[in-house]
Structure formats: C-alpha cells, structure tokens
Design a protein around this motif. Sequence first.
Motif, PDB file in Angstrom:
ATOM      1  N   ALA A 212       6.402 -28.505 -42.341  1.00 41.77           N
ATOM      2  CA  ALA A 212       6.333 -29.858 -41.759  1.00 41.77           C
ATOM      3  C   ALA A 212       7.513 -30.104 -40.820  1.00 41.77           C
ATOM      4  O   ALA A 212       7.352 -30.682 -39.715  1.00 41.77           O
ATOM      5  CB  ALA A 212       6.310 -30.889 -42.883  1.00 41.77           C
ATOM      6  N   GLN A 213       8.716 -29.702 -41.224  1.00 43.20           N
ATOM      7  CA  GLN A 213       9.890 -29.873 -40.375  1.00 43.20           C
ATOM      8  C   GLN A 213       9.735 -29.102 -39.068  1.00 43.20           C
ATOM      9  O   GLN A 213      10.083 -29.598 -37.985  1.00 43.20           O
ATOM     10  CB  GLN A 213      11.137 -29.393 -41.115  1.00 43.20           C
ATOM     11  CG  GLN A 213      11.555 -30.278 -42.280  1.00 43.20           C
ATOM     12  CD  GLN A 213      12.741 -29.710 -43.035  1.00 43.20           C
ATOM     13  OE1 GLN A 213      13.151 -28.580 -42.791  1.00 43.20           O
ATOM     14  NE2 GLN A 213      13.283 -30.504 -43.965  1.00 43.20           N
ATOM     15  N   ARG A 214       9.198 -27.909 -39.163  1.00 43.28           N
ATOM     16  CA  ARG A 214       9.025 -27.081 -37.960  1.00 43.28           C
ATOM     17  C   ARG A 214       8.058 -27.749 -36.979  1.00 43.28           C
ATOM     18  O   ARG A 214       8.311 -27.817 -35.771  1.00 43.28           O
ATOM     19  CB  ARG A 214       8.524 -25.696 -38.381  1.00 43.28           C
ATOM     20  CG  ARG A 214       8.147 -24.790 -37.213  1.00 43.28           C
ATOM     21  CD  ARG A 214       7.825 -23.393 -37.763  1.00 43.28           C
ATOM     22  NE  ARG A 214       7.329 -22.535 -36.716  1.00 43.28           N
ATOM     23  CZ  ARG A 214       6.033 -22.264 -36.496  1.00 43.28           C
ATOM     24  NH1 ARG A 214       5.100 -22.817 -37.251  1.00 43.28           N
ATOM     25  NH2 ARG A 214       5.675 -21.455 -35.519  1.00 43.28           N
ATOM     26  N   ARG A 215       6.945 -28.226 -37.528  1.00 40.03           N
ATOM     27  CA  ARG A 215       5.972 -28.878 -36.633  1.00 40.03           C
ATOM     28  C   ARG A 215       6.577 -30.117 -35.981  1.00 40.03           C
ATOM     29  O   ARG A 215       6.316 -30.407 -34.813  1.00 40.03           O
ATOM     30  CB  ARG A 215       4.712 -29.237 -37.427  1.00 40.03           C
ATOM     31  CG  ARG A 215       3.847 -28.038 -37.806  1.00 40.03           C
ATOM     32  CD  ARG A 215       2.429 -28.483 -38.181  1.00 40.03           C
ATOM     33  NE  ARG A 215       2.452 -29.459 -39.273  1.00 40.03           N
ATOM     34  CZ  ARG A 215       2.419 -29.161 -40.555  1.00 40.03           C
ATOM     35  NH1 ARG A 215       2.399 -27.868 -40.923  1.00 40.03           N
ATOM     36  NH2 ARG A 215       2.427 -30.097 -41.483  1.00 40.03           N
ATOM     37  N   LEU A 216       7.366 -30.863 -36.760  1.00 37.71           N
ATOM     38  CA  LEU A 216       7.971 -32.075 -36.224  1.00 37.71           C
ATOM     39  C   LEU A 216       8.944 -31.747 -35.097  1.00 37.71           C
ATOM     40  O   LEU A 216       8.928 -32.377 -34.019  1.00 37.71           O
ATOM     41  CB  LEU A 216       8.697 -32.819 -37.342  1.00 37.71           C
ATOM     42  CG  LEU A 216       9.392 -34.128 -36.923  1.00 37.71           C
ATOM     43  CD1 LEU A 216       8.356 -35.144 -36.425  1.00 37.71           C
ATOM     44  CD2 LEU A 216      10.181 -34.716 -38.086  1.00 37.71           C
ATOM     45  N   MET A 217       9.769 -30.728 -35.314  1.00 40.70           N
ATOM     46  CA  MET A 217      10.746 -30.373 -34.277  1.00 40.70           C
ATOM     47  C   MET A 217      10.065 -29.793 -33.046  1.00 40.70           C
ATOM     48  O   MET A 217      10.505 -30.017 -31.915  1.00 40.70           O
ATOM     49  CB  MET A 217      11.763 -29.382 -34.859  1.00 40.70           C
ATOM     50  CG  MET A 217      12.797 -30.053 -35.762  1.00 40.70           C
ATOM     51  SD  MET A 217      14.136 -28.946 -36.281  1.00 40.70           S
ATOM     52  CE  MET A 217      13.320 -27.973 -37.515  1.00 40.70           C
ATOM     53  N   GLN A 218       8.979 -29.036 -33.270  1.00 42.96           N
ATOM     54  CA  GLN A 218       8.267 -28.478 -32.122  1.00 42.96           C
ATOM     55  C   GLN A 218       7.620 -29.589 -31.276  1.00 42.96           C
ATOM     56  O   GLN A 218       7.563 -29.506 -30.037  1.00 42.96           O
ATOM     57  CB  GLN A 218       7.198 -27.504 -32.599  1.00 42.96           C
ATOM     58  CG  GLN A 218       7.748 -26.175 -33.090  1.00 42.96           C
ATOM     59  CD  GLN A 218       6.655 -25.260 -33.635  1.00 42.96           C
ATOM     60  OE1 GLN A 218       5.638 -25.743 -34.144  1.00 42.96           O
ATOM     61  NE2 GLN A 218       6.862 -23.964 -33.512  1.00 42.96           N
ATOM     62  N   GLY A 219       7.156 -30.656 -31.921  1.00 37.42           N
ATOM     63  CA  GLY A 219       6.493 -31.735 -31.182  1.00 37.42           C
ATOM     64  C   GLY A 219       7.463 -32.771 -30.626  1.00 37.42           C
ATOM     65  O   GLY A 219       7.109 -33.540 -29.713  1.00 37.42           O
ATOM     66  N   ALA A 220       8.703 -32.803 -31.152  1.00 36.23           N
ATOM     67  CA  ALA A 220       9.663 -33.848 -30.740  1.00 36.23           C
ATOM     68  C   ALA A 220      10.012 -33.768 -29.267  1.00 36.23           C
ATOM     69  O   ALA A 220      10.126 -34.807 -28.566  1.00 36.23           O
ATOM     70  CB  ALA A 220      10.932 -33.742 -31.582  1.00 36.23           C
ATOM     71  N   GLU A 221      10.209 -32.621 -28.688  1.00 34.85           N
ATOM     72  CA  GLU A 221      10.631 -32.447 -27.306  1.00 34.85           C
ATOM     73  C   GLU A 221       9.604 -33.029 -26.348  1.00 34.85           C
ATOM     74  O   GLU A 221       9.934 -33.564 -25.295  1.00 34.85           O
ATOM     75  CB  GLU A 221      10.856 -30.971 -27.023  1.00 34.85           C
ATOM     76  CG  GLU A 221      11.453 -30.694 -25.661  1.00 34.85           C
ATOM     77  CD  GLU A 221      12.853 -31.271 -25.516  1.00 34.85           C
ATOM     78  OE1 GLU A 221      13.232 -31.639 -24.393  1.00 34.85           O
ATOM     79  OE2 GLU A 221      13.566 -31.395 -26.551  1.00 34.85           O
ATOM     80  N   LYS A 222       8.318 -32.899 -26.760  1.00 35.20           N
ATOM     81  CA  LYS A 222       7.250 -33.362 -25.872  1.00 35.20           C
ATOM     82  C   LYS A 222       7.171 -34.888 -25.802  1.00 35.20           C
ATOM     83  O   LYS A 222       6.798 -35.459 -24.776  1.00 35.20           O
ATOM     84  CB  LYS A 222       5.910 -32.800 -26.341  1.00 35.20           C
ATOM     85  CG  LYS A 222       5.844 -31.279 -26.311  1.00 35.20           C
ATOM     86  CD  LYS A 222       4.510 -30.778 -26.854  1.00 35.20           C
ATOM     87  CE  LYS A 222       4.445 -29.254 -26.844  1.00 35.20           C
ATOM     88  NZ  LYS A 222       3.187 -28.741 -27.404  1.00 35.20           N
TER      89      LYS A 222
END
Length: 549
Positions: A212-222
């Motif tokens: 979940a943390q990984r998905r959140l960080m991957q989507g945050a930049e966008k």
Amino acid sequence: MLRTLDIRDMLIIERLELDFRSGLNVLTGETGAGKSILLDALGFVLGWRGRAELVRKGADQGEVTAVFDLPQEHPARQVLREAGIPAGDELILRRVNAADGRKTAWINDRRASGEVLRAVSATLVELHGQQDDGGLLNARGHRALLDAFAGHDDLLAAARAAWAARGATARRLAAAQAALAAIKGEEEFLRHAVSELDTLDPQPGEEATLDAQRRLMQGAEKIRQDVARALQALGPEGAEGAMRDADRWLQGAADRAEGRLDAPLGALDRALIELGEAAQGVETALDALSFDPRALEACEERLFAIRALARKHGVLPDDLGGFAEELRARLAALDAGEGDIARLEADMAAAEKAYAQAAARLSEARQASAGRLDAAMAAELAPLKLERAVFETQIAPGEAGPEGGDAVAFTVATNPGAPAGPLNKIASGGELSRFLLALKVVLARGADAVTLIFDEIDRGVGGATADAVGRRLARLSETAQVLVVTHSPQVAARGNHHFRVQKSVSDGMTTSEVVALAVDQRRDEIARMIAGAEVTDAARAAAEALLAG
C-alpha cells in the motif's frame, strides 16, 4: 481330551463311532485289522499329512468328526479367538474328503483353512512313534522341552522382558540416528535459511502494508502538482484573497446600505471559514504526498525481498515467520540430536547388559536342568533295557532371541564309547520308541493339555521290557489322556479302556470295526495276544495275571 471319533466311508471303514475316556485307552487287534487306518482317519480330521486316497471304494465322500472337551484355559481357545471361531465347552472338528480329492474342514461348524486346523490340532493331540519327526525328535523344540522340565518360568519371563526392552531401545536409537542423519543432510540449508529469515525478520501483515505504501508513493508524484495548484487557488493569492477583498469592500458600504448587506456579509464570513478548512485539508494532503525518493526505493526493496523469500520457500509472505520457527526447531533438534544419540547409546548398552545377564542366568539354569534331565532319563532307560545307552542334553551357543541364546539338542549314544548323535539317527526303531517313551515320561509335568497317542511304541520288545513300557504309559495316563496302539499283552493289560480292532468280509467287501471290550472280553483278547490264534486256558490264566497287575 478326545471324547468321540466318528468315521464314515474312509478306506475300509464304512461307519464307526468311538467313545474315548480319560486314562489309558488301548487299541489292539491282529495285524492288518485296521489299527493304522484308525490313526489315519484321526490324522485326517486333525489336518495331518497322510495318505492321498482315503475315501472308501464306491463312496462319494469320506468324513471324519472328532469331538474334544475344551477346558477354559486350554491353549486351543487362543487359536480359535485369533481365527474368529467361537469356542464352547466342547470343540468339534469335521473334515470331508470328496472322491475327487477335494478336502473341506469345519471347526465348530465354521469353515476353516488347513493352516488353522493344524494350529488347533497341535494344541489337542501329540503323536509319538517311530516316525515322530515332528514331536520329540524335532530339535527345534528341545529347548522349550528342557525349559518345561526345568520349570524356570521366571527366568524365561525375565529374558523375554530384557529382549523386548533391548529391541525397543534399539528401535528408538535407530530412529534417532535416521532422523539425525536426515537433518544433517540439510544442515547447511537450514542454517542459511534461518540466517536469511532472521536478517529480514518479516512480520505478519507487513507485505500488505508495504504494498500500500509503495502504491501511494508511486501515485503521489502524479497528483501533487494539481493539489499544489489547488492550494494556491484557495490561498491568499487566489479565492481567499478575492473573498477578503470583497468582504472589505462590502464592510465599507454596509453602513450606507441600511442593512441590505448584512445577510451577504454573514454568508461571506461563513464561506471564508469553510474555505479555510478546505485549504487546511488540501495543505495536509499535500504534506502527505511529499516523500523522499529514497523511501520509495527502500520500501520496494523490502517488499521485493519478502516476496522473493516467500517464493523461494513456497509459503505465503505472512507465513514466513511461522516457517522460520519450524526451521529453528529443526536446527534445535539437530543441535540436540548428538546428545540424544549419546543418551540412547548409553541406554542401549544398559539394555544389552541387562539382556546378557538375563540370558546368562537362564543358560546357567538350563545347564543345571540338563544334568537333572539326563539323570532322570538314565533312571527311566534302565527298566526299558537301555541301561547301556547314554542320553545327553547338549547346550551350545546359538542365535540370541527372546528366550536366550542357547541351542539345545537331545542326543544319545546307544553303547559306551560310541559317538552321540540325534535320537532318530542313532537309535534303531525299537530303541527309538523306548527313548521317546522315557523322554515323554520324564518331561510330563502336571495335567497335560493334549491327548497323547503312541503308535506301536512297544514294537520289538516283550517280557519285562514290555511291562516297563506299559507301566510308564499308565503313569502318563494319570495326568493326560493316552491312546496306544499295541501288540503287547503287557501294555494292553495296563489300559483303563480297551478297544479291539477287527476286520470282516461281507459280499466281497472288507470292512473294519472297533469294539469296546468288557472285562471278560479283555481277558480273551489279551490271551489271544499271548497265545496267538488258538487261545488256551494257560493263556487265559496268564491274561488274568496280567490284568491283576
């Protein structure tokens, strides 16, 4: 005890029913009258090997039925229990021989195999004679016969218990050695795997959290730029600034608007409050979307490491902790295994020592008992005209087992200085019969569970020797039922019950029958045995003297 024997259409017997009793039962008759046929029929119903052709000529089948009394503690009951055959106070054996050779057996009206029939009959009847190779002449049973004579049941029980304990310890040691060897084969794997797992230390639920943390960080930049622009649009440079300008302008005009701007100003105040909350929420979200790129890298590295280790060991990521515990337990067993092996080896040495001591005590007792048996045999052989013979119980080292490690064999030397050897190899036919009788008398101990049959065991002897044979048979019959087929008047006179086997010819057909003799008939039969075909008064007088004792 054999109570009745019913024979139908067997050899030259058409129909014959005999009632036997306890004590000494003697069967006499002229040569060829059918005494051996009677024993063939009994052997048939007991499952013994015998003649191939038994069915009487012209009959469809032959049948023999034997009825035995069965005391509560009789060993036949155990055989019947194991075979699933009910047992009462009597045991009925029935066997049929069809004309085509097929044989069928029943025990208490239950079909029985030949194996079960022979196992039961072995507890019921013993046959002793010049072909007694399955009884007293069988060296494999001599150790048990010596032990029965000695009566050292406590020593036997101790040896069996020590042997069982030795075997159980050996099995535990072998199992521990096998388990240790199996673990040792994977020791390197275990230690490496435990090290990997301990280093990573995965926790239950951690894989889902990292994902979940990984998905959140991957989507945050966008989405962060859009959120930042939205925050700017809501702030002092955007909607908030414009609304505050409008509020300031309306406040300046409100005094001259005579209350018309009060409601708009209230609504504007409320809007400013809501706008501030919205801006604060957006700012909080923007802070949450701020991350260090190294944190994403670290999150991904740990997530991928957990998933790779789970695939490697074929378990779910959340089960890695439990799997690590299993591996640690196997390692602990490996580390403790050497100590367990050492303890079991010590136990094994103790069990070996205990068995060796029990076997040694048993062997010493057998040596002493062998001397007593040999002395008892010497006392029995002299009256049987075998005083020059030397009977010896030989005890030699044998294969270890639950009843010790002694090999026991009964040997005889018929003449002084002659080499000793097995009974059936050294003794002649007549000598062998007397040896067997003496041995049976010496070995008899208390009430015997079996019916003893002696087939012409007095062949080739007469006079005082035959009388000695008869006395010993009578002694045996005091504690066991004895059946003897004899040509000796001295033996026949010792019987408690006397049967004469006779043959007759009618319509060209020969048949054999057995007659139970009354007292006067016994005298005449014994007189015939003394005198032959022509019975004289002297023969009758001699018979009366024999019967008188």
